[in-house]
Design a protein around this motif. Structure first.
Motif, PDB file in Angstrom:
ATOM      1  N   ALA A   1       0.832  -1.205   0.000  1.00  0.00           N
ATOM      2  CA  ALA A   1       0.000   0.000   0.000  1.00  0.00           C
ATOM      3  C   ALA A   1       0.863   1.249   0.000  1.00  0.00           C
ATOM      4  O   ALA A   1       0.586   2.226  -0.721  1.00  0.00           O
ATOM      5  N   LEU A   2       1.917   1.231   0.796  1.00  0.00           N
ATOM      6  CA  LEU A   2       2.816   2.384   0.877  1.00  0.00           C
ATOM      7  C   LEU A   2       3.488   2.657  -0.464  1.00  0.00           C
ATOM      8  O   LEU A   2       3.574   3.812  -0.905  1.00  0.00           O
ATOM      9  N   VAL A   3       3.935   1.604  -1.132  1.00  0.00           N
ATOM     10  CA  VAL A   3       4.599   1.771  -2.428  1.00  0.00           C
ATOM     11  C   VAL A   3       3.652   2.400  -3.446  1.00  0.00           C
ATOM     12  O   VAL A   3       3.989   3.403  -4.100  1.00  0.00           O
ATOM     13  N   GLY A   4       2.463   1.822  -3.578  1.00  0.00           N
ATOM     14  CA  GLY A   4       1.524   2.309  -4.588  1.00  0.00           C
ATOM     15  C   GLY A   4       1.106   3.740  -4.366  1.00  0.00           C
ATOM     16  O   GLY A   4       1.138   4.572  -5.290  1.00  0.00           O
ATOM     17  N   ILE A   5       0.738   4.080  -3.138  1.00  0.00           N
ATOM     18  CA  ILE A   5       0.249   5.420  -2.848  1.00  0.00           C
ATOM     19  C   ILE A   5       1.364   6.456  -2.945  1.00  0.00           C
ATOM     20  O   ILE A   5       1.209   7.511  -3.575  1.00  0.00           O
TER      21      ILE A   5
ATOM     22  N   LEU B   1      11.579   3.069   0.275  1.00  0.00           N
ATOM     23  CA  LEU B   1      11.660   2.340   1.541  1.00  0.00           C
ATOM     24  C   LEU B   1      10.550   1.290   1.627  1.00  0.00           C
ATOM     25  O   LEU B   1      10.760   0.179   2.121  1.00  0.00           O
ATOM     26  N   GLY B   2       9.357   1.658   1.127  1.00  0.00           N
ATOM     27  CA  GLY B   2       8.249   0.706   1.115  1.00  0.00           C
ATOM     28  C   GLY B   2       8.537  -0.493   0.238  1.00  0.00           C
ATOM     29  O   GLY B   2       8.214  -1.635   0.595  1.00  0.00           O
ATOM     30  N   ALA B   3       9.153  -0.246  -0.930  1.00  0.00           N
ATOM     31  CA  ALA B   3       9.497  -1.352  -1.827  1.00  0.00           C
ATOM     32  C   ALA B   3      10.536  -2.266  -1.189  1.00  0.00           C
ATOM     33  O   ALA B   3      10.477  -3.495  -1.333  1.00  0.00           O
ATOM     34  N   THR B   4      11.490  -1.679  -0.472  1.00  0.00           N
ATOM     35  CA  THR B   4      12.484  -2.480   0.230  1.00  0.00           C
ATOM     36  C   THR B   4      11.808  -3.393   1.251  1.00  0.00           C
ATOM     37  O   THR B   4      12.080  -4.604   1.310  1.00  0.00           O
ATOM     38  N   ALA B   5      10.907  -2.805   2.045  1.00  0.00           N
ATOM     39  CA  ALA B   5      10.174  -3.605   3.035  1.00  0.00           C
ATOM     40  C   ALA B   5       9.298  -4.654   2.364  1.00  0.00           C
ATOM     41  O   ALA B   5       9.160  -5.782   2.859  1.00  0.00           O
ATOM     42  N   GLN B   6       8.717  -4.292   1.216  1.00  0.00           N
ATOM     43  CA  GLN B   6       7.830  -5.213   0.502  1.00  0.00           C
ATOM     44  C   GLN B   6       8.573  -6.476   0.070  1.00  0.00           C
ATOM     45  O   GLN B   6       8.050  -7.596   0.201  1.00  0.00           O
ATOM     46  N   PHE B   7       9.793  -6.329  -0.434  1.00  0.00           N
ATOM     47  CA  PHE B   7      10.546  -7.486  -0.917  1.00  0.00           C
ATOM     48  C   PHE B   7      10.904  -8.425   0.228  1.00  0.00           C
ATOM     49  O   PHE B   7      10.827  -9.651   0.086  1.00  0.00           O
TER      50      PHE B   7
END
Length: 287
Positions: free
Chosen positions: A72-76, A152-158
């Motif tokens: 959600a963080l990445v997309g928004i 940072l969101g993408a890093t956490a997502q992976f």
């Protein structure tokens, strides 16, 4: 890695069409909200058609929750950043995430630090910067902050995806989007950007391509992240802006300069090197 590249290509298409939709007055959070609804409908339909279960085991809930929040963080954040800074600037800031993944991998996982992987990540980042050709004039700190937040969101997502690699695909898709839905709804409520579905008639083709790119991209992304470690997977997604620029050149008739071709070549070289390094490591079996 093939799954990751297909996902990158789909997301690359998604960014170009989302930009066209944004120019028609459809905001990033609005697009995210409705694409989440669409994904939930598709997953429920697939579960009914295949008689699949959407239940999660107790130990699977927390990793899927973290994955949903990071997604959600990445997309928004990423789609909202382009309201304040050019897409090229947002892309360069966002694509620092493969470097962050390589640096964080030894801390968050049992994988050792690999200087060669960091070198490949830096090479890929340089290629991305050349491909998108950032416009550094009139930068808005809000846009830079949102793009960095998305990184940072993408890093956490992976890393979250790696933790829930054993979760079945349909439950992972369903519950991660259940988590994303209230987050995007809250953002729309705060920003006052909610519009009815009829608003998509402002740019129907762009919206359709955006959602198709997201569905395909997200599906192949979670399939890839269930099979590849965060480090090499993050590097594979550096191909996304290359696909975006190539699609924009074809669809929008944008001209590419020598630096963009050179950047694309650097990204491709980084991807090939990444695959070779991974295959070499797998072929070395300790005695």
């Amino acid at each position: 890695m093939v799954l990751a590249l297909v996902s990158a290509a789909a997301f690359g298409t998604n960014i170009v069409s989302a930009q066209i939709a944004g120019q028609a007055g459809l905001s990033g959070p609005l697009l995210v909200f409705y694409r989440v609804l669409l994904m939930l409908v598709l997953v429920v339909a697939a579960a009914r058609a295949w008689r699949g279960s959407l239940a999660l085991a107790r130990d699977e809930r927390r990793p899927v929750l973290l994955f949903g929040l990071a997604t959600a963080l990445v997309g928004i954040a990423y789609l909202s950043s382009v309201a304040f800074v050019p897409v090229s600037v947002a892309a360069v800031v966002f694509y620092t995430f493969p470097i962050l993944i390589v640096l964080a991998e030894p801390v968050l996982t049992s994988a050792p630090f690999r200087a060669d992987r960091l070198a490949v990540a830096l090479l890929a980042f340089l290629g991305v910067a050349l491909v998108v050709g950032p416009d550094l004039h009139g930068l808005d700190p809000r846009g830079l902050a949102l793009a960095m937040l998305a990184s940072l969101g993408a890093t956490a997502q992976f890393f979250a995806a790696a933790r829930c690699a054993r979760v079945a695909t349909l439950p992972k898709l369903f519950w991660s989007h259940v988590v994303i839905l209230p987050v995007t709804a809250l953002v729309l409520l705060v920003t006052g950007g909610f519009l009815p579905p009829q608003s998509f008639l402002l740019a129907p083709v762009a919206v359709a391509v955006t959602y198709a790119g997201y569905v395909v991209g997200f599906l192949f992304q979670i399939l890839a992240l269930a099979r590849v470690a965060p480090g090499p997977a993050g590097l594979a997604f550096c191909a996304e802006p290359v696909f975006s620029v190539a699609i924009a050149a074809f669809v929008l008739a944008e001209r590419l300069g020598p630096l963009q071709y050179a950047g694309g070549a650097l990204v491709i070289a980084a991807l090939v090197t990444n695959v070779i390094l991974e295959q070499t490591r797998r072929s070395v079996v300790p005695a």
